[in-house]
Design a protein around this motif. Structure first.
Motif, PDB file in Angstrom:
ATOM      1  N   HIS A  26     -14.242  -3.644  31.802  1.00  0.00           N
ATOM      2  CA  HIS A  26     -15.423  -4.210  31.740  1.00  0.00           C
ATOM      3  C   HIS A  26     -16.340  -3.866  32.910  1.00  0.00           C
ATOM      4  CE1 HIS A  26     -12.842  -6.973  33.835  1.00  0.00           C
ATOM      5  NE2 HIS A  26     -13.944  -7.294  34.390  1.00  0.00           N
ATOM      6  N   HIS A  27     -15.515  -3.432  34.113  1.00  0.00           N
ATOM      7  CA  HIS A  27     -16.304  -3.297  35.280  1.00  0.00           C
ATOM      8  C   HIS A  27     -17.300  -1.809  35.117  1.00  0.00           C
ATOM      9  CE1 HIS A  27     -17.158  -2.255  39.559  1.00  0.00           C
ATOM     10  NE2 HIS A  27     -16.732  -3.535  39.740  1.00  0.00           N
ATOM     11  N   ALA A  28     -18.117  -1.353  35.613  1.00  0.00           N
ATOM     12  CA  ALA A  28     -19.000  -0.494  35.532  1.00  0.00           C
ATOM     13  C   ALA A  28     -18.269   0.814  36.128  1.00  0.00           C
ATOM     14  CB  ALA A  28     -20.103  -0.595  35.881  1.00  0.00           C
ATOM     15  N   ASP A  29     -17.821   0.653  37.294  1.00  0.00           N
ATOM     16  CA  ASP A  29     -16.891   1.779  37.711  1.00  0.00           C
ATOM     17  C   ASP A  29     -15.992   2.076  37.124  1.00  0.00           C
ATOM     18  OD1 ASP A  29     -19.066   1.811  39.673  1.00  0.00           O
ATOM     19  OD2 ASP A  29     -18.335   0.867  41.234  1.00  0.00           O
ATOM     20  N   ALA A  30     -15.134   1.204  36.988  1.00  0.00           N
ATOM     21  CA  ALA A  30     -13.880   1.548  36.249  1.00  0.00           C
ATOM     22  C   ALA A  30     -14.102   2.219  34.867  1.00  0.00           C
ATOM     23  CB  ALA A  30     -12.873   0.204  36.014  1.00  0.00           C
TER      24      ALA A  30
END
Length: 284
Positions: free
Chosen positions: A251-255
């Protein structure tokens, strides 16, 4: 020319070949008892017991592997004695066999092995204690983060990641203070700039991501994408672990950006397959 696969030994043939003059035959017979000796586990284990003192390390290793699977708890003392074997592979398999046996006596032997003079035994004992008694394993993994052996410290970090994972089933019964103490220890480990402990730092960051600490995502995405590497023959496997860990925080943008980039690779690599699985897309 294609030849048929050799037939698996019968139980009687396996028992006969345990006494072969050839070490390779004794070892393969011991391994075959893992399959054909389960109907008579105690008798099979008793037949294997003399091989714990075999002159060939491969035979001792095969015997230990099978004894662990046969639940040979009556031979626990003889198995534990191999923790002091001259050969590393045998020592490690003795610890694994104790873990496979389970029970209070095996756990006690593993507890003692946590302070063994050989690092390879301590390494396997840590895994065994985590498996048998997760709360004890949690405390020991936390302790070995500062171990002088970077492989043991790395394994401590990796096990903490699995134990702190919110998706663990069943979840570890930790207080908020215990959980934060572990995360603080992992943060200190990941901040270590000693080149000899780079492996520990990377494994600590992967553990932090598994535990839900977004502060480690940048390092783990660099490792997953291959811009950060560590020496060692298992570096490629650890990279896949990093990709899997990113899937828990996709859910994290960078991940998500890192996973999507890997998933779009043209070449059908293990990294692409793991990235697609981490994104929940499957791995065709």
């Amino acid at each position: 020319m294609f030849l048929p696969s050799p037939l698996r030994r019968t139980y009687a043939a396996a028992l006969r070949d345990l006494g072969s003059a050839k070490a390779a035959v004794r070892a393969s017979a011991a391994a075959d008892l893992l399959s054909v000796g389960t109907d008579t586990p105690r008798a099979s284990a008793d037949a294997l017991a003399p091989l714990l003192d075999d002159r060939d390390a491969s035979v001792r290793t095969a015997a230990l592997t099978t004894l662990g699977a046969l639940d040979a708890r009556h031979l626990l003392d003889a198995i534990a004695a191999r923790l002091d074997d001259a050969e590393s592979t045998v020592r490690q398999m003795a610890a694994v066999a104790l873990s496979d046996l389970g029970g209070d006596r095996a756990l006690d032997a593993l507890r003692g092995a946590l302070r063994h003079r050989h690092d390879d035994v301590r390494y396997q004992a840590l895994l065994g204690v985590v498996r048998a008694a997760p709360m004890e394993g949690f405390a020991e993994a936390l302790t070995v983060l500062d171990d002088a052996d970077p492989w043991i410290a790395s394994e401590g970090a990796e096990q903490l990641g699995y134990l702190l994972d919110p998706q663990r089933d069943p979840p570890l019964d930790l207080s908020p203070a215990e959980r934060e103490r572990a995360l603080d220890a992992l943060r200190r480990a990941s901040d270590d700039r000693d080149p000899a402990r780079l492996r520990v730092a990377v494994l600590a960051d992967i553990a932090r991501v598994r535990a839900g600490d977004d502060g480690a995502i940048a390092t783990v995405t660099s490792f997953a994408r291959g811009t950060l590497t560590i020496p060692g023959k298992d570096s490629s496997e650890l990279r896949l672990d990093a990709i899997d860990a990113l899937g828990s925080v996709r859910h994290h943008a960078d991940a998500r950006a890192a996973l999507e980039r890997l998933a779009r690779s043209v070449l059908p690599t293990p990294a692409r397959a793991h990235a697609r699985l981490a994104l929940g897309e499957g791995a065709p």
